[in-house]
Design a protein around this motif. Structure first.
Motif, short mmCIF file in Angstrom:
data_model
loop_
_atom_site.label_atom_id
_atom_site.label_comp_id
_atom_site.label_asym_id
_atom_site.label_seq_id
_atom_site.Cartn_x
_atom_site.Cartn_y
_atom_site.Cartn_z
N ASN A 195 0.79 -1.22 0.00
CA ASN A 195 0.00 0.00 0.00
C ASN A 195 0.83 1.28 0.00
N ASN A 196 2.02 1.22 0.54
CA ASN A 196 2.75 2.48 0.76
C ASN A 196 4.01 2.68 -0.04
N GLN A 197 4.51 1.64 -0.68
CA GLN A 197 5.79 1.86 -1.34
C GLN A 197 5.68 1.91 -2.85
N SER B 17 -0.04 -7.95 -7.72
CA SER B 17 -0.78 -7.58 -6.51
C SER B 17 -0.93 -6.07 -6.37
N LYS B 18 0.11 -5.32 -6.75
CA LYS B 18 0.01 -3.86 -6.68
C LYS B 18 -0.98 -3.33 -7.73
N CYS B 19 -0.97 -3.96 -8.90
CA CYS B 19 -1.90 -3.53 -9.96
C CYS B 19 -3.34 -3.81 -9.56
N ILE B 20 -3.56 -4.94 -8.91
CA ILE B 20 -4.91 -5.28 -8.45
C ILE B 20 -5.35 -4.25 -7.40
N LEU B 21 -4.40 -3.83 -6.56
CA LEU B 21 -4.73 -2.78 -5.58
C LEU B 21 -5.11 -1.48 -6.31
N ASP B 22 -4.41 -1.17 -7.40
CA ASP B 22 -4.75 0.03 -8.17
C ASP B 22 -6.17 -0.05 -8.73
N ALA C 50 -5.40 -13.34 1.03
CA ALA C 50 -5.05 -12.27 0.09
C ALA C 50 -6.24 -11.31 -0.04
N GLY C 51 -7.44 -11.88 -0.10
CA GLY C 51 -8.65 -11.06 -0.18
C GLY C 51 -8.82 -10.22 1.08
N GLU C 52 -8.53 -10.82 2.21
CA GLU C 52 -8.66 -10.10 3.48
C GLU C 52 -7.62 -8.97 3.58
N ASP C 53 -6.44 -9.21 3.01
CA ASP C 53 -5.43 -8.14 3.00
C ASP C 53 -5.96 -6.92 2.24
N TYR C 54 -6.58 -7.18 1.06
CA TYR C 54 -7.13 -6.07 0.28
C TYR C 54 -8.29 -5.41 1.03
N GLN C 55 -9.12 -6.24 1.62
CA GLN C 55 -10.29 -5.74 2.35
C GLN C 55 -9.88 -4.77 3.46
N SER C 56 -8.73 -5.05 4.10
CA SER C 56 -8.31 -4.19 5.21
C SER C 56 -7.73 -2.86 4.70
N ILE C 57 -7.37 -2.80 3.40
CA ILE C 57 -6.80 -1.57 2.85
C ILE C 57 -7.89 -0.72 2.18
N ILE C 58 -8.81 -1.41 1.50
CA ILE C 58 -9.83 -0.74 0.68
C ILE C 58 -11.15 -0.64 1.44
N LYS C 59 -11.69 0.56 1.48
CA LYS C 59 -12.92 0.74 2.26
C LYS C 59 -14.18 0.53 1.41
#
Lengths: 181, 126
Positions: free
Chosen positions: A134-136, B71-76, B107-116
């Motif tokens: 998330n941050n880097q 994983s970073k692209c999916i976060l985007d 992995a889904g839970e990781d995203y869930q905790s970042i994305i509201k």
């Protein structure tokens, strides 16, 4: 005596070897290897199979992105962008072993990164993963220090690694990852 | 807006984005060596979609494998969806994982905790 890749690899001969690659790592090679590996792990549980596949993808892509290119003037036995990837099985479980060459500056960075990862417990690793995610900033190819953290999380064991002195500022970096069924 | 429809390959997922129905789907394997090249058009599409989204955007993510480069692209992708959600539109994310695949659930839970945005974790049975 100088480090010898073949002697190092011979240590694994006692285990059952399911897949072995030695040589230049390319994108096509990774695709072909992963196809072969899927058919070699049919005996494993679904859970282990997925972990093996995931860890292998990360390992091979690490070799692809981060291996140093050895001189091609004949001064070393191995040449070019040389890497090794081995999948073996013994009574403990599955082992993914990789080897590649890196230079001193990469060794120093990697050594710090890996000892930090190994000092963390499961929850701390999860936090580190999320923090990097998330941050880097990531490189233009999308990499960014998540690979080893992910490998460590998926395997659930400490990373077993070593830097072997090879030739004039080049080191052979070996990594062994255990996946227990 | 033109929909996106991309067939899956051994290293990249099947993608269906449709602004009319508000469906956003990514399925299969995402393990390319260069994931930014693959995901940039998807993130750009969502950026445009943000100005006139459907009243409900239904997102289905069903990945068998993804590498850390993806994983970073999916976060985007999720961050664009979060912007749609924050501007007052309904967004639902369905995160599918195969039975016993705890790593994919995590992995889904990781995203869930970042994305509201509300996530729904859905276990697929064999």
């Amino acid at each position: 005596m100088a480090f010898d890749v073949q002697e190092w690899l011979d240590n694994y001969n006692k285990d059952e070897i399911l897949f072995l690659f030695k040589g230049e790592i390319t994108g096509t090679l990774i695709t072909d290897s992963l196809d072969k590996i899927e058919s070699k792990t049919e005996d494993a549980s679904n859970k282990a199979k997925k972990k093996i596949y995931n860890v292998l993808v990360e390992c091979m892509q690490n070799l692809f992105h981060h291996s140093s290119v050895l001189p091609t003037d004949g001064s070393t036995k191995e040449q070019g962008k040389y890497g090794i990837c081995l999948l073996s099985k013994n009574s403990v479980g599955y082992h993914i072993t990789t080897g590649n060459f890196i230079q001193k500056k990469h060794k120093d960075f990697l050594s710090k990164h890996l000892s930090h990862i190994n000092s963390l417990d499961k929850d701390e690793l999860k936090d580190l993963y999320k923090d990097i995610l998330n941050n880097q900033e990531f490189s233009e190819k999308g990499g960014g220090g998540l690979g080893m953290v992910d490998i460590s999380r998926k395997s659930g064991s400490k990373l077993d690694y070593k830097f072997h002195d090879y030739h004039k500022g080049y080191y052979f970096f070996s990594l062994n990852i255990k996946i227990v069924e | 807006m033109e929909p996106i429809s991309i067939a899956g390959t051994p290293k990249t997922p099947t993608v269906q984005f449709d602004s009319g129905s508000g469906k956003v789907e990514i399925k299969g394997r995402s393990i390319p060596e260069n994931s930014i090249e693959f995901y940039k058009p998807l993130v750009d599409w969502l950026e445009n979609y943000l100005s006139t989204p459907a009243s409900l955007t239904e997102v289905n993510i069903q990945l068998e494998y993804f590498n850390t480069s993806s994983s970073k692209c999916i976060l985007d992708v999720f961050k664009k969806l979060e912007a749609i959600y924050k501007s007052g539109n309904e967004v639902v994310i369905n995160w599918y994982y195969e039975e016993d695949d705890e790593d994919m659930l995590e992995a889904g839970e990781d995203y869930q905790s970042i994305i509201k945005i509300p996530f729904k974790m859905i276990e697929l049975e064999d």
